[in-house]
Design a protein around this motif. Structure first.
Motif, PDB file in Angstrom:
ATOM      1  N   SER A  68       0.817  -1.219   0.000  1.00  0.00           N
ATOM      2  CA  SER A  68       0.000   0.000   0.000  1.00  0.00           C
ATOM      3  C   SER A  68       0.849   1.266   0.000  1.00  0.00           C
ATOM      4  O   SER A  68       0.303   2.375  -0.072  1.00  0.00           O
ATOM      5  CB  SER A  68      -0.931   0.012   1.223  1.00  0.00           C
ATOM      6  OG  SER A  68      -0.171  -0.057   2.424  1.00  0.00           O
ATOM      7  N   GLN A  69       2.179   1.121   0.080  1.00  0.00           N
ATOM      8  CA  GLN A  69       3.060   2.278   0.040  1.00  0.00           C
ATOM      9  C   GLN A  69       3.367   2.657  -1.406  1.00  0.00           C
ATOM     10  O   GLN A  69       3.660   1.788  -2.233  1.00  0.00           O
ATOM     11  CB  GLN A  69       4.375   1.970   0.778  1.00  0.00           C
ATOM     12  CG  GLN A  69       4.215   1.712   2.273  1.00  0.00           C
ATOM     13  CD  GLN A  69       3.691   2.938   3.010  1.00  0.00           C
ATOM     14  OE1 GLN A  69       4.128   4.063   2.747  1.00  0.00           O
ATOM     15  NE2 GLN A  69       2.761   2.727   3.925  1.00  0.00           N
ATOM     16  N   LYS A  75       5.683   8.371  -6.076  1.00  0.00           N
ATOM     17  CA  LYS A  75       5.725   9.430  -5.061  1.00  0.00           C
ATOM     18  C   LYS A  75       6.351  10.702  -5.625  1.00  0.00           C
ATOM     19  O   LYS A  75       5.880  11.818  -5.351  1.00  0.00           O
ATOM     20  CB  LYS A  75       6.512   8.968  -3.836  1.00  0.00           C
ATOM     21  CG  LYS A  75       6.406   9.921  -2.646  1.00  0.00           C
ATOM     22  CD  LYS A  75       7.104   9.361  -1.442  1.00  0.00           C
ATOM     23  CE  LYS A  75       6.897  10.262  -0.224  1.00  0.00           C
ATOM     24  NZ  LYS A  75       7.267  11.672  -0.478  1.00  0.00           N
ATOM     25  N   VAL A 172      -5.955   1.646  -1.959  1.00  0.00           N
ATOM     26  CA  VAL A 172      -5.410   2.992  -1.774  1.00  0.00           C
ATOM     27  C   VAL A 172      -6.016   3.960  -2.778  1.00  0.00           C
ATOM     28  O   VAL A 172      -6.440   5.068  -2.424  1.00  0.00           O
ATOM     29  CB  VAL A 172      -3.875   2.972  -1.903  1.00  0.00           C
ATOM     30  CG1 VAL A 172      -3.326   4.402  -1.977  1.00  0.00           C
ATOM     31  CG2 VAL A 172      -3.246   2.231  -0.737  1.00  0.00           C
TER      32      VAL A 172
END
Length: 256
Positions: A68-69, A75, A172
């Motif tokens: 889930s990151q 990012k 997410v």
């Protein structure tokens, strides 16, 4: 030397706002801000040569990670898109003030000038409404930049971006889509109330023996009413999308 009465000072201020010099200055500032809105983010941050492709690859990497990151590549894109829209929020805030002042200046000039001033005033009022809408959209994208990136992903193979239902990546994304639309409700809702109140108050208020003020208020009321109607549709759509975020996610990815 005697003191100048307060009402004369206020009148002098109004005359200055509607002077040709101030209107020209505001028009030039508005044009410069529009150019800055279009060119500014890329000039300050640099532009991605293949942003859509980068988003698609980063989403595939996210799905394949099984966690889930957000992976580093995604990012970085999210941070880039946040800064991109934050710059636009600042620029659009100045645009809103500038076009609002320009509309006020033209309406005041209309009280002493011809019908052409009314056309210019309506145009500036419409630009103020557009600036408001663009500001709202950029606030939404700044708060939830991950979702604002999704429409950039190529529709080819978008099914592979989602992964199986209930996967960490999809969970997410669905959660972010829900937040994205609730942000729109939270920002557009108050703007809807303000636009509706302005429209209603200006429509009902009457000014005796001043036809030009009457026209100015009715025209502004109509513009505000149209803005309120548009915002009502946006709030309703966003609330529905927030309740059904999985369907909204598929729509953002072009999957119907």
């Amino acid at each position: 030397m005697g003191l100048v009465p307060v009402h004369k000072v206020a009148a002098m201020g109004k005359d200055r706002l509607s002077s040709r010099f101030v209107i020209g200055l505001l028009s030039a500032a508005g044009a410069a801000l529009v150019a800055a809105f279009v060119l500014g983010p890329a000039a300050l941050l640099g532009s991605e040569a293949d942003l859509a492709g980068a988003v698609g690859r980063a989403l595939v990497e996210f799905r394949q990670s099984g966690g889930s990151q957000l992976p580093a590549g995604l990012k970085d894109l999210v941070d880039y898109w946040f800064e991109w829209h934050a710059i636009k929020v600042v620029i659009t805030s100045f645009m809103l003030v500038t076009f609002g002042l320009l509309a006020t200046a033209w309406w005041r000039r209309y009280r002493r000038g011809g019908a052409g001033c009314a056309v210019a005033a309506v145009g500036a009022s419409v630009l103020t409404g557009i600036a408001t809408a663009v500001l709202i959209l950029n606030i939404q994208a700044t708060v939830v930049p991950l979702v604002a990136l999704l429409p950039l992903a190529s529709s080819d193979g978008s099914e592979t971006l989602l992964g199986p239902a209930g996967s960490p990546a999809q969970t997410v994304l669905v959660g972010e889509v829900e937040r994205y639309h609730w942000v729109m409700v939270g920002v557009a809702g108050p703007a809807l109330v303000v636009a509706g109140l302005i429209s209603a108050l200006l429509w009902r208020r009457r000014v005796a023996d001043d036809a030009r003020v009457f026209v100015a208020r009715r025209a502004t009321s109509v513009v505000a009413g149209l803005m309120a109607s548009l915002l009502l549709l946006v709030v309703a759509f966003s609330a529905y999308s927030a309740v059904e975020p999985a369907d909204a996610l598929r729509g953002l990815l072009g999957l119907g």
